[in-house]
Design an enzyme around this catalytic site. Structure first.
Site, PDB file in Angstrom:
ATOM      1  N   ASP A  36      41.296  40.666  36.655  1.00  0.00           N
ATOM      2  CA  ASP A  36      40.739  39.214  36.773  1.00  0.00           C
ATOM      3  C   ASP A  36      40.416  38.849  35.563  1.00  0.00           C
ATOM      4  OD1 ASP A  36      40.225  39.772  39.638  1.00  0.00           O
ATOM      5  OD2 ASP A  36      38.224  40.811  39.349  1.00  0.00           O
ATOM      6  N   GLY A  45      34.841  39.026  47.063  1.00  0.00           N
ATOM      7  CA  GLY A  45      33.448  38.109  46.872  1.00  0.00           C
ATOM      8  C   GLY A  45      32.358  39.012  46.256  1.00  0.00           C
ATOM      9  N   ARG A  46      33.014  40.209  46.029  1.00  0.00           N
ATOM     10  CA  ARG A  46      31.837  41.162  45.239  1.00  0.00           C
ATOM     11  C   ARG A  46      31.483  40.574  43.910  1.00  0.00           C
ATOM     12  NH1 ARG A  46      34.483  46.977  45.364  1.00  0.00           N
ATOM     13  NH2 ARG A  46      36.534  45.797  44.844  1.00  0.00           N
ATOM     14  N   ASP A  91      35.231  29.359  27.314  1.00  0.00           N
ATOM     15  CA  ASP A  91      34.159  28.039  27.483  1.00  0.00           C
ATOM     16  C   ASP A  91      33.090  28.768  28.012  1.00  0.00           C
ATOM     17  OD1 ASP A  91      36.340  28.468  29.572  1.00  0.00           O
ATOM     18  OD2 ASP A  91      34.752  27.529  30.802  1.00  0.00           O
ATOM     19  N   HIS A 133      44.427  36.094  42.556  1.00  0.00           N
ATOM     20  CA  HIS A 133      44.906  35.429  41.358  1.00  0.00           C
ATOM     21  C   HIS A 133      44.780  33.788  41.533  1.00  0.00           C
ATOM     22  CE1 HIS A 133      48.043  38.778  40.092  1.00  0.00           C
ATOM     23  NE2 HIS A 133      46.845  39.131  40.095  1.00  0.00           N
TER      24      HIS A 133
HETATM   25  P1  GDP Z   1      43.522  37.035  37.759  1.00  0.00           P
HETATM   26  O1  GDP Z   1      43.011  38.168  38.993  1.00  0.00           O
HETATM   27  O2  GDP Z   1      43.598  37.817  36.720  1.00  0.00           O
HETATM   28  O3  GDP Z   1      44.311  35.886  38.152  1.00  0.00           O
HETATM   29  O4  GDP Z   1      41.896  36.389  37.726  1.00  0.00           O
HETATM   30  P2  GDP Z   1      40.980  35.902  38.760  1.00  0.00           P
HETATM   31  O5  GDP Z   1      41.603  34.814  39.053  1.00  0.00           O
HETATM   32  O6  GDP Z   1      40.430  36.785  39.686  1.00  0.00           O
HETATM   33  O7  GDP Z   1      39.611  35.421  37.987  1.00  0.00           O
HETATM   34  C1  GDP Z   1      39.800  34.527  36.925  1.00  0.00           C
HETATM   35  C2  GDP Z   1      38.520  33.715  37.100  1.00  0.00           C
HETATM   36  O8  GDP Z   1      38.284  32.649  36.233  1.00  0.00           O
HETATM   37  C3  GDP Z   1      39.046  32.488  38.328  1.00  0.00           C
HETATM   38  O9  GDP Z   1      38.185  31.842  39.097  1.00  0.00           O
HETATM   39  C4  GDP Z   1      39.578  31.302  37.568  1.00  0.00           C
HETATM   40  O10 GDP Z   1      39.752  30.051  38.238  1.00  0.00           O
HETATM   41  C5  GDP Z   1      38.799  31.329  36.187  1.00  0.00           C
HETATM   42  N1  GDP Z   1      39.312  31.008  35.020  1.00  0.00           N
HETATM   43  C6  GDP Z   1      40.503  30.927  34.702  1.00  0.00           C
HETATM   44  N2  GDP Z   1      40.605  30.654  33.473  1.00  0.00           N
HETATM   45  C7  GDP Z   1      39.307  30.178  33.368  1.00  0.00           C
HETATM   46  C8  GDP Z   1      38.817  29.556  31.844  1.00  0.00           C
HETATM   47  O11 GDP Z   1      39.595  29.197  30.858  1.00  0.00           O
HETATM   48  N3  GDP Z   1      37.614  29.146  31.854  1.00  0.00           N
HETATM   49  C9  GDP Z   1      36.950  29.146  33.007  1.00  0.00           C
HETATM   50  N4  GDP Z   1      35.545  28.682  33.084  1.00  0.00           N
HETATM   51  N5  GDP Z   1      37.388  29.735  34.149  1.00  0.00           N
HETATM   52  C10 GDP Z   1      38.635  30.303  34.159  1.00  0.00           C
HETATM   53  P1  IMO Z   2      43.329  41.131  40.391  1.00  0.00           P
HETATM   54  O1  IMO Z   2      45.010  41.277  40.620  1.00  0.00           O
HETATM   55  C1  IMO Z   2      39.795  43.425  40.159  1.00  0.00           C
HETATM   56  C2  IMO Z   2      39.961  47.375  41.593  1.00  0.00           C
HETATM   57  C3  IMO Z   2      38.958  47.864  43.083  1.00  0.00           C
HETATM   58  C4  IMO Z   2      38.958  49.232  42.550  1.00  0.00           C
HETATM   59  C5  IMO Z   2      40.178  49.610  42.191  1.00  0.00           C
HETATM   60  C6  IMO Z   2      40.877  50.277  43.359  1.00  0.00           C
HETATM   61  O2  IMO Z   2      42.708  40.078  40.965  1.00  0.00           O
HETATM   62  O3  IMO Z   2      43.055  41.514  38.892  1.00  0.00           O
HETATM   63  P2  IMO Z   2      42.500  49.283  45.143  1.00  0.00           P
HETATM   64  O4  IMO Z   2      42.069  48.062  46.516  1.00  0.00           O
HETATM   65  O5  IMO Z   2      43.444  48.541  44.466  1.00  0.00           O
HETATM   66  O6  IMO Z   2      42.755  50.581  45.756  1.00  0.00           O
HETATM   67  O7  IMO Z   2      41.080  49.554  44.327  1.00  0.00           O
HETATM   68  O8  IMO Z   2      40.803  48.596  41.656  1.00  0.00           O
HETATM   69  N1  IMO Z   2      40.795  46.353  41.734  1.00  0.00           N
HETATM   70  C7  IMO Z   2      40.359  44.990  41.293  1.00  0.00           C
HETATM   71  N2  IMO Z   2      39.760  44.585  40.607  1.00  0.00           N
HETATM   72  N3  IMO Z   2      40.764  42.636  40.223  1.00  0.00           N
HETATM   73  C8  IMO Z   2      41.782  42.947  41.271  1.00  0.00           C
HETATM   74  O9  IMO Z   2      42.776  42.358  41.188  1.00  0.00           O
HETATM   75  C9  IMO Z   2      41.764  44.387  41.505  1.00  0.00           C
HETATM   76  N4  IMO Z   2      42.396  45.060  42.730  1.00  0.00           N
HETATM   77  C10 IMO Z   2      42.017  46.327  42.858  1.00  0.00           C
HETATM   78  O10 IMO Z   2      37.884  47.170  42.755  1.00  0.00           O
HETATM   79  O11 IMO Z   2      37.913  49.651  41.589  1.00  0.00           O
HETATM   80 MG    MG Z   3      41.601  38.372  40.384  1.00  0.00          MG
END
Ligand code: GDP
Ligand code: IMO
Ligand code: MG
Length: 455
Positions: free
Chosen positions: A45, A332-333, A363, A73
């Site tokens: 994330d 949603g956790r 930010d 993502h």
């Molecule tokens: P990923 O799984 O690595 O693609 O990341 P996620 O999408 O799960 O989590 C990143 C979260 O941060 C998302 O809700 C994005 O919309 C948000 N996000 C990404 N870059 C920025 C940033 O520069 N600033 C803020 N405030 N939110 C960001």
């Molecule tokens: P993105 O792509 C954050 C974590 C789960 C758990 C471990 C194993 O959005 O970065 P799984 O379901 O893969 O067997 O779970 O990995 N996990 C993530 N944590 N972002 C994710 O995806 C995750 N995908 C799996 O919480 O600890």
């Molecule tokens: Mg993610």
């Protein structure tokens, strides 16, 4: 034989792009970036989706190289806000070819749902392809994931319950079904019969219901009808793109700390999100990768169980979660939040061979008077670790050592260049880069596509 010829021979349903079509020819005026792996540098994330959406505006090919629909993502652009689970984050550029790679595990049901959501938002999916060699996640994998987690009792992994672990386990056990099997019904039937012998035994032991093979076969035929024309051998496509010097992005799922081999085992996912796996999962030679961008949040978050040394249980942790909207994009956790971990980034940078950093969510720190950066882990015997990553049982025992940095106490959301950033913000992220020993290439200061700039 060209890509189109091969693909048509192997899958007559497939409207595979000709190698000389707009999909595979570098567009005029766009410099070749060659092959860039985009990997998560922390616990997941980090903002990989938004970085790829931004870079894909200049990419010919984006390939997701591992993971399944456990990914969330998030991309925000002219099509709205989308949490992509399986579809590569380059899908919003109609001129970019997007491949779900061989290293992935694909749940056809959730892929179809994701496709429907994107199509409803006006996204054109003509450029979406699935490697015939990618494994399938089937309903019984999800069932097993839930039952196996329950069986772990008080020490679960905290999986996303998407069936990812059981699907990769079947792959390694050689009882997995691949998405290309859908195109070979007789072969598929035999493979399914074979797989269900073990699957049903496992389900019985864990207290689940046995799988009705006939009903599942019927479902698989539905998937074939809906997805068949996207299922292809992707190697001719990756080969042609590489030979033409096109801009290729390899999209990782998750971060190094959840890598099957190098993360906090067993609290990891069941594949390798590190850059070394990227070419293999994507279908490219190892030496093709010439850039590795580590995506890194300006602080730390984790979702799921396992050691997370910098976790904060205080008001600062709650503030990071509230401002950063740190809730899982897939489940949603609430995410566990903490200060930046300099030990983890140093490990991630070395292991991935990072050539650049993309620092996100700067930010979120705008209103903190003081920031902390973890620069070492203190072990119970008093010794200090700074440049290696202890294994899980030891990591459970460490105490982070912090240095303090002054906050900037002003908004960075409208900054569009390095020079626009407050001096204290520049100093803070320069320190992060120093700990990683990698240069900063991109900074993001908001979730919208234009709230990001190159350095
Ligand atoms: P990923 O799984 O690595 O693609 O990341 P996620 O999408 O799960 O989590 C990143 C979260 O941060 C998302 O809700 C994005 O919309 C948000 N996000 C990404 N870059 C920025 C940033 O520069 N600033 C803020 N405030 N939110 C960001
Ligand atoms: P993105 O792509 C954050 C974590 C789960 C758990 C471990 C194993 O959005 O970065 P799984 O379901 O893969 O067997 O779970 O990995 N996990 C993530 N944590 N972002 C994710 O995806 C995750 N995908 C799996 O919480 O600890
Ligand atoms: Mg993610």
């Amino acid at each position: 034989m060209g890509i189109g010829d091969w693909a048509r021979a192997s899958n007559p349903q497939s409207p595979i792009p000709d190698p000389h079509s707009r999909y595979l020819i570098r567009r005029k005026g766009i410099p070749s970036m060659s092959v860039t792996a985009i990997v998560g540098a922390q616990w997941g994330d980090e903002g990989k989706g938004r970085i790829i959406d931004y870079l894909a505006q200049q990419a010919d090919l984006v390939i997701r190289f591992q993971g399944g629909d456990n990914a969330g993502h998030t991309v925000i652009n002219q099509y709205g806000k989308h949490a992509l689970h399986l579809i590569p984050s380059g899908i919003f550029n109609p001129a970019t070819c997007n491949i779900i790679g061989t290293g992935c595990v694909v749940n056809p049901q959730s892929l179809l749902a994701e496709m429907a959501t994107l199509e409803a938002a006006g996204v054109v999916l003509d450029n979406l392809w699935i490697s015939a060699r990618a494994q399938m996640v089937l309903p019984y994998h999800r069932q097993l994931d839930v039952l196996e987690e329950a069986a772990r009792g008080k020490d679960p992994i905290g999986t996303t319950k998407r069936g990812i672990g059981p699907a990769y386990a079947d792959k390694a056990a050689r009882s997995g079904l691949r998405i290309g099997d859908l195109l070979q019904p007789v072969w598929l039937e035999g493979r399914l019969d074979n797989a269900l012998v073990t699957v049903n035994r496992k389900l019985e032991i864990l207290g689940g219901e046995p799988v009705d093979g006939q009903a599942l076969y019927g479902l698989l035929m539905e998937y074939r009808d809906k997805l068949g024309d996207r299922i292809v051998d992707t190697v001719p496509m990756t080969k042609a793109a590489l030979q033409a010097g096109q801009a290729i992005l390899l999209e990782g799922q998750l971060g190094v700390m959840r890598d099957l081999d190098w993360g906090i085992y067993p609290y990891v996912t069941s594949s390798n999100p590190t850059a070394a796996f990227a070419p293999s999962g994507a279908g490219l030679p190892a030496r093709a990768v010439d850039r590795v961008i580590g995506v890194v949040k300006a602080y730390s978050t984790a979702v799921g169980d396992g050691p997370f040394p910098v976790e904060l249980h205080d008001a600062d942790g709650a503030k990071l979660r509230a401002i950063g909207l740190e809730f899982g994009a897939t489940t949603g956790r609430p995410r566990r939040c903490g200060w930046f971990d300099g030990v983890a980034i140093r490990y991630a940078a070395w292991l991935n061979g990072m050539t650049g950093l993309a620092i996100t969510k700067l930010d979120v720190l705008d209103t903190f008077e003081t920031l902390k950066i973890c620069t070492g882990y203190r072990l119970p015997d008093g010794s200090v670790i700074t440049d290696s990553m202890p294994d899980t049982p030891v990591l459970n025992e460490v105490t982070p050592i912090y240095e303090e940095w002054p906050g900037w106490m002003e908004s960075t959301e409208n900054c569009h260049s390095w020079g626009d950033l407050p001096a204290a913000a520049r100093a803070y992220i320069q320190r992060l880069a120093e700990l990683a020993d990698v240069k900063i290439e991109y900074v993001s200061v908001g979730a919208e596509r234009d709230q990001m700039f190159g350095v």
